[in-house]
Scaffold this motif. Structure first.
Motif, PDB file in Angstrom:
ATOM      1  N   ASN A 109      47.676  13.639   0.261  1.00  0.00           N
ATOM      2  CA  ASN A 109      47.673  12.423  -0.541  1.00  0.00           C
ATOM      3  C   ASN A 109      46.781  12.679  -1.754  1.00  0.00           C
ATOM      4  OD1 ASN A 109      46.888   9.861  -1.649  1.00  0.00           O
ATOM      5  ND2 ASN A 109      47.594   8.870   0.219  1.00  0.00           N
ATOM      6  N   LEU A 110      47.384  12.664  -2.949  1.00  0.00           N
ATOM      7  CA  LEU A 110      46.680  13.022  -4.173  1.00  0.00           C
ATOM      8  C   LEU A 110      45.852  11.870  -4.752  1.00  0.00           C
ATOM      9  CD1 LEU A 110      49.545  15.067  -5.880  1.00  0.00           C
ATOM     10  CD2 LEU A 110      47.677  15.922  -4.451  1.00  0.00           C
ATOM     11  N   GLU A 111      45.921  10.715  -4.186  1.00  0.00           N
ATOM     12  CA  GLU A 111      45.148   9.517  -4.553  1.00  0.00           C
ATOM     13  C   GLU A 111      45.284   9.143  -6.028  1.00  0.00           C
ATOM     14  OE1 GLU A 111      40.784   7.381  -4.147  1.00  0.00           O
ATOM     15  OE2 GLU A 111      40.876   9.546  -4.445  1.00  0.00           O
ATOM     16  N   GLU A 117      46.957   0.891 -15.713  1.00  0.00           N
ATOM     17  CA  GLU A 117      46.297  -0.084 -14.837  1.00  0.00           C
ATOM     18  C   GLU A 117      45.624   0.567 -13.641  1.00  0.00           C
ATOM     19  OE1 GLU A 117      47.452  -4.121 -12.261  1.00  0.00           O
ATOM     20  OE2 GLU A 117      48.982  -3.073 -13.468  1.00  0.00           O
ATOM     21  N   PHE A 118      46.153   1.711 -13.189  1.00  0.00           N
ATOM     22  CA  PHE A 118      45.675   2.273 -11.924  1.00  0.00           C
ATOM     23  C   PHE A 118      44.992   3.629 -12.052  1.00  0.00           C
ATOM     24  CE2 PHE A 118      49.588  -0.210 -10.988  1.00  0.00           C
ATOM     25  CZ  PHE A 118      48.989  -1.240 -10.270  1.00  0.00           C
ATOM     26  N   GLY A 119      45.226   4.355 -13.120  1.00  0.00           N
ATOM     27  CA  GLY A 119      44.705   5.706 -13.236  1.00  0.00           C
ATOM     28  C   GLY A 119      43.352   5.765 -13.909  1.00  0.00           C
ATOM     29  N   PRO A 120      42.885   6.981 -14.224  1.00  0.00           N
ATOM     30  CA  PRO A 120      41.610   7.152 -14.914  1.00  0.00           C
ATOM     31  C   PRO A 120      41.614   6.413 -16.254  1.00  0.00           C
ATOM     32  CG  PRO A 120      42.429   9.249 -14.082  1.00  0.00           C
ATOM     33  CD  PRO A 120      43.534   8.267 -13.901  1.00  0.00           C
ATOM     34  N   GLN A 121      40.447   5.972 -16.658  1.00  0.00           N
ATOM     35  CA  GLN A 121      40.353   5.184 -17.879  1.00  0.00           C
ATOM     36  C   GLN A 121      40.355   6.037 -19.137  1.00  0.00           C
ATOM     37  OE1 GLN A 121      36.914   2.712 -17.217  1.00  0.00           O
ATOM     38  NE2 GLN A 121      38.092   1.186 -16.101  1.00  0.00           N
ATOM     39  N   ASP A 122      40.046   7.320 -19.021  1.00  0.00           N
ATOM     40  CA  ASP A 122      40.013   8.148 -20.224  1.00  0.00           C
ATOM     41  C   ASP A 122      40.472   9.566 -19.897  1.00  0.00           C
ATOM     42  OD1 ASP A 122      37.677   9.687 -19.269  1.00  0.00           O
ATOM     43  OD2 ASP A 122      36.545   7.870 -19.717  1.00  0.00           O
ATOM     44  N   LYS A 123      40.709  10.335 -20.944  1.00  0.00           N
ATOM     45  CA  LYS A 123      41.245  11.688 -20.805  1.00  0.00           C
ATOM     46  C   LYS A 123      40.281  12.602 -20.063  1.00  0.00           C
ATOM     47  CE  LYS A 123      43.155  15.510 -23.529  1.00  0.00           C
ATOM     48  NZ  LYS A 123      43.443  16.005 -24.898  1.00  0.00           N
ATOM     49  N   PRO A 170      36.024  19.239   6.064  1.00  0.00           N
ATOM     50  CA  PRO A 170      36.212  18.678   4.725  1.00  0.00           C
ATOM     51  C   PRO A 170      35.064  17.746   4.341  1.00  0.00           C
ATOM     52  CG  PRO A 170      38.226  18.508   6.026  1.00  0.00           C
ATOM     53  CD  PRO A 170      37.150  18.931   6.972  1.00  0.00           C
ATOM     54  N   GLU A 171      34.675  17.808   3.086  1.00  0.00           N
ATOM     55  CA  GLU A 171      33.671  16.886   2.552  1.00  0.00           C
ATOM     56  C   GLU A 171      34.408  15.799   1.777  1.00  0.00           C
ATOM     57  OE1 GLU A 171      30.670  18.872   0.349  1.00  0.00           O
ATOM     58  OE2 GLU A 171      30.114  20.229   1.984  1.00  0.00           O
ATOM     59  N   LEU A 172      34.420  14.601   2.328  1.00  0.00           N
ATOM     60  CA  LEU A 172      35.192  13.505   1.764  1.00  0.00           C
ATOM     61  C   LEU A 172      34.309  12.297   1.506  1.00  0.00           C
ATOM     62  CD1 LEU A 172      38.322  13.630   4.122  1.00  0.00           C
ATOM     63  CD2 LEU A 172      38.230  14.365   1.733  1.00  0.00           C
ATOM     64  N   PRO A 173      34.632  11.506   0.483  1.00  0.00           N
ATOM     65  CA  PRO A 173      33.916  10.243   0.273  1.00  0.00           C
ATOM     66  C   PRO A 173      34.347   9.228   1.323  1.00  0.00           C
ATOM     67  CG  PRO A 173      35.752  10.387  -1.229  1.00  0.00           C
ATOM     68  CD  PRO A 173      35.698  11.719  -0.523  1.00  0.00           C
ATOM     69  N   SER A 174      33.485   8.290   1.622  1.00  0.00           N
ATOM     70  CA  SER A 174      33.850   7.193   2.512  1.00  0.00           C
ATOM     71  C   SER A 174      34.465   6.071   1.682  1.00  0.00           C
ATOM     72  CB  SER A 174      32.615   6.677   3.259  1.00  0.00           C
ATOM     73  OG  SER A 174      32.956   5.593   4.106  1.00  0.00           O
ATOM     74  N   VAL A 175      35.669   5.640   2.086  1.00  0.00           N
ATOM     75  CA  VAL A 175      36.358   4.596   1.331  1.00  0.00           C
ATOM     76  C   VAL A 175      36.183   3.254   2.031  1.00  0.00           C
ATOM     77  CG1 VAL A 175      38.028   6.219   0.411  1.00  0.00           C
ATOM     78  CG2 VAL A 175      38.563   4.992   2.514  1.00  0.00           C
ATOM     79  N   GLY A 176      36.272   2.186   1.232  1.00  0.00           N
ATOM     80  CA  GLY A 176      36.156   0.845   1.772  1.00  0.00           C
ATOM     81  C   GLY A 176      37.447   0.069   1.628  1.00  0.00           C
ATOM     82  N   ALA A 177      37.336  -1.259   1.619  1.00  0.00           N
ATOM     83  CA  ALA A 177      38.521  -2.108   1.624  1.00  0.00           C
ATOM     84  C   ALA A 177      39.149  -2.286   0.250  1.00  0.00           C
ATOM     85  CB  ALA A 177      38.156  -3.484   2.201  1.00  0.00           C
ATOM     86  N   ASP A 178      38.425  -1.931  -0.812  1.00  0.00           N
ATOM     87  CA  ASP A 178      38.937  -2.135  -2.164  1.00  0.00           C
ATOM     88  C   ASP A 178      39.265  -0.790  -2.808  1.00  0.00           C
ATOM     89  OD1 ASP A 178      39.570  -2.799  -4.742  1.00  0.00           O
ATOM     90  OD2 ASP A 178      37.750  -3.956  -5.141  1.00  0.00           O
ATOM     91  N   PRO A 179      40.558  -0.441  -2.913  1.00  0.00           N
ATOM     92  CA  PRO A 179      40.922   0.858  -3.488  1.00  0.00           C
ATOM     93  C   PRO A 179      40.554   0.992  -4.954  1.00  0.00           C
ATOM     94  CG  PRO A 179      42.874  -0.515  -3.175  1.00  0.00           C
ATOM     95  CD  PRO A 179      41.740  -1.223  -2.512  1.00  0.00           C
ATOM     96  N   GLN A 180      40.328  -0.124  -5.651  1.00  0.00           N
ATOM     97  CA  GLN A 180      39.966  -0.049  -7.064  1.00  0.00           C
ATOM     98  C   GLN A 180      38.593   0.588  -7.283  1.00  0.00           C
ATOM     99  OE1 GLN A 180      41.755  -0.727  -9.761  1.00  0.00           O
ATOM    100  NE2 GLN A 180      43.542  -1.211  -8.510  1.00  0.00           N
ATOM    101  N   GLU A 181      37.788   0.626  -6.219  1.00  0.00           N
ATOM    102  CA  GLU A 181      36.453   1.198  -6.355  1.00  0.00           C
ATOM    103  C   GLU A 181      36.505   2.683  -6.709  1.00  0.00           C
ATOM    104  OE1 GLU A 181      34.455   0.380  -2.727  1.00  0.00           O
ATOM    105  OE2 GLU A 181      34.166  -1.761  -3.153  1.00  0.00           O
ATOM    106  N   ARG A 182      37.627   3.346  -6.389  1.00  0.00           N
ATOM    107  CA  ARG A 182      37.728   4.781  -6.669  1.00  0.00           C
ATOM    108  C   ARG A 182      38.665   5.073  -7.838  1.00  0.00           C
ATOM    109  NH1 ARG A 182      36.151   8.969  -4.249  1.00  0.00           N
ATOM    110  NH2 ARG A 182      38.150  10.051  -4.518  1.00  0.00           N
ATOM    111  N   ARG A 183      38.973   4.092  -8.628  1.00  0.00           N
ATOM    112  CA  ARG A 183      39.830   4.329  -9.779  1.00  0.00           C
ATOM    113  C   ARG A 183      39.212   5.391 -10.687  1.00  0.00           C
ATOM    114  NH1 ARG A 183      41.526   0.117 -14.654  1.00  0.00           N
ATOM    115  NH2 ARG A 183      42.681   1.681 -15.872  1.00  0.00           N
ATOM    116  N   GLY A 184      39.968   6.430 -10.944  1.00  0.00           N
ATOM    117  CA  GLY A 184      39.501   7.482 -11.824  1.00  0.00           C
ATOM    118  C   GLY A 184      38.587   8.502 -11.187  1.00  0.00           C
ATOM    119  N   ALA A 185      38.352   8.398  -9.852  1.00  0.00           N
ATOM    120  CA  ALA A 185      37.489   9.366  -9.189  1.00  0.00           C
ATOM    121  C   ALA A 185      38.142  10.745  -9.181  1.00  0.00           C
ATOM    122  CB  ALA A 185      37.192   8.918  -7.759  1.00  0.00           C
ATOM    123  N   ALA A 186      37.325  11.780  -9.222  1.00  0.00           N
ATOM    124  CA  ALA A 186      37.847  13.146  -9.224  1.00  0.00           C
ATOM    125  C   ALA A 186      38.405  13.505  -7.852  1.00  0.00           C
ATOM    126  CB  ALA A 186      36.756  14.129  -9.617  1.00  0.00           C
ATOM    127  N   GLY A 187      39.384  14.415  -7.839  1.00  0.00           N
ATOM    128  CA  GLY A 187      39.923  14.889  -6.578  1.00  0.00           C
ATOM    129  C   GLY A 187      40.669  13.806  -5.838  1.00  0.00           C
TER     130      GLY A 187
END
Length: 317
Positions: free
Chosen positions: A7-9, A17-23, A288-305
């Protein structure tokens, strides 16, 4: 041959609206994804959360070498869809979002709305390997992360939480049933003679009822005496490779601090008996070293990887 799923997230180009905010954030994300794919070096990789086909092309352009791409034409409301990256040519067999004929619509909201199709399409392909043709289906089932009317991620009360949890489960179960129907077509009545895999983000763990729907006839589980004994059930069975993954790596996401395996690879009889290794993350690496995700997927908008680890199997000839 290494076969994988990832899953490429939120793979979107920047500015929407959903992807990274800048180049800059976009290029950082692509670089992180490309580094993993390059080191994983899969013969065939099923992918999920491709928000824009152009973004996947950007990723492939960073990999080097020859790659073949197939994408479903059935995205969800956010535009995300499933697909494949392959070192060999792909022949699309099916691209469908339909429920099986005898499965009725399921309720998805308090207003009584029902759906009779999956939220995201299922894509199956065939490609040639040294051991012969392999048929693979990729899916991304309904998420366990709940959303509510008005674009809310928190319920008004516990009754609403329970109802929308049930609606999500109805839909995921129906989608699993549709995916199993596609697996039956790919198996064509004899998994002993056909290399078939079903893989993707199933959004639940190994023992969940929705995941179990995909297995087909019970019995012959990995690690039991029956695994090495042929019987009629082998014609239609699929085996989840999860028991072959080392216990300390048997997770593909971290949800509110809890490690869970929600990305899966299931193999036919002919294929599972040639699996030589299975894992998550990168072969030869640690857990694997992974971030912990919560209930709001918008919190990781634009996160790397990605917030998921790839899941993979190595198959011998």
């Amino acid at each position: 041959m290494l076969l994988g799923t990832w899953n490429l997230e939120n793979l979107y180009r920047p500015g929407g609206e959903f992807g990274p905010q800048d180049k800059a954030a976009y290029e950082t994300k692509l670089a992180a994804l490309a580094a993993v794919v390059a080191e994983l070096d899969p013969a065939l990789l099923g992918v999920q959360e491709v928000g824009e086909p152009e973004a996947l092309r950007d990723l492939v352009g960073m990999l080097g070498g020859d790659w073949h791409v197939a994408l479903s034409e059935h995205p969800d409301g956010r535009g995300i869809r499933v697909g494949f990256l392959s070192r060999t040519e792909l022949r699309v067999l099916h691209d469908t979002d339909a429920f099986p004929a005898k499965l009725g619509p399921v309720q998805v909201g308090d207003d009584g709305e029902t759906v009779a199709r999956s939220g995201r399409g299922f894509l199956s392909v065939e490609t040639e390997t040294a051991a012969g043709p392999v048929r693979v289906a990729v899916a991304h089932l309904k998420s366990k992360l709940l959303s509510y009317p008005g674009d809310r991620f928190q319920p008004r009360d516990e009754g609403e939480r329970a109802r929308y949890g049930a609606y999500a489960l109805y839909r995921r179960a129906a989608e699993a049933t549709a995916l199993r129907a596609l697996a039956d077509v790919l198996l064509a009545g004899d998994g002993r003679e056909r290399d078939v895999a079903v893989l993707g983000d199933l959004n639940d763990e190994v023992q969940a009822a929705t995941t179990q729907i995909l297995l087909g006839p019970p019995g012959s589980e990995i690690g039991t005496p029956g695994f090495k004994v042929k019987d009629k059930g082998d014609l239609g069975r699929l085996w989840n490779v999860a028991p072959l993954i080392p216990a300390d790596r048997r997770f593909s996401r971290v949800n509110s601090g809890r490690h869970e395996l929600i990305d899966h690879i299931l193999c036919s009889h002919r294929l599972i008996h040639r699996v030589t290794a299975a894992g998550t993350g990168l072969p030869g690496a640690g857990s694997p070293e992974l971030p912990s995700v919560g209930a709001d997927p918008q919190e990781r908008r634009g996160a790397a990887g990605s917030d998921h680890a790839p899941v993979w199997v190595r198959v011998g000839g």
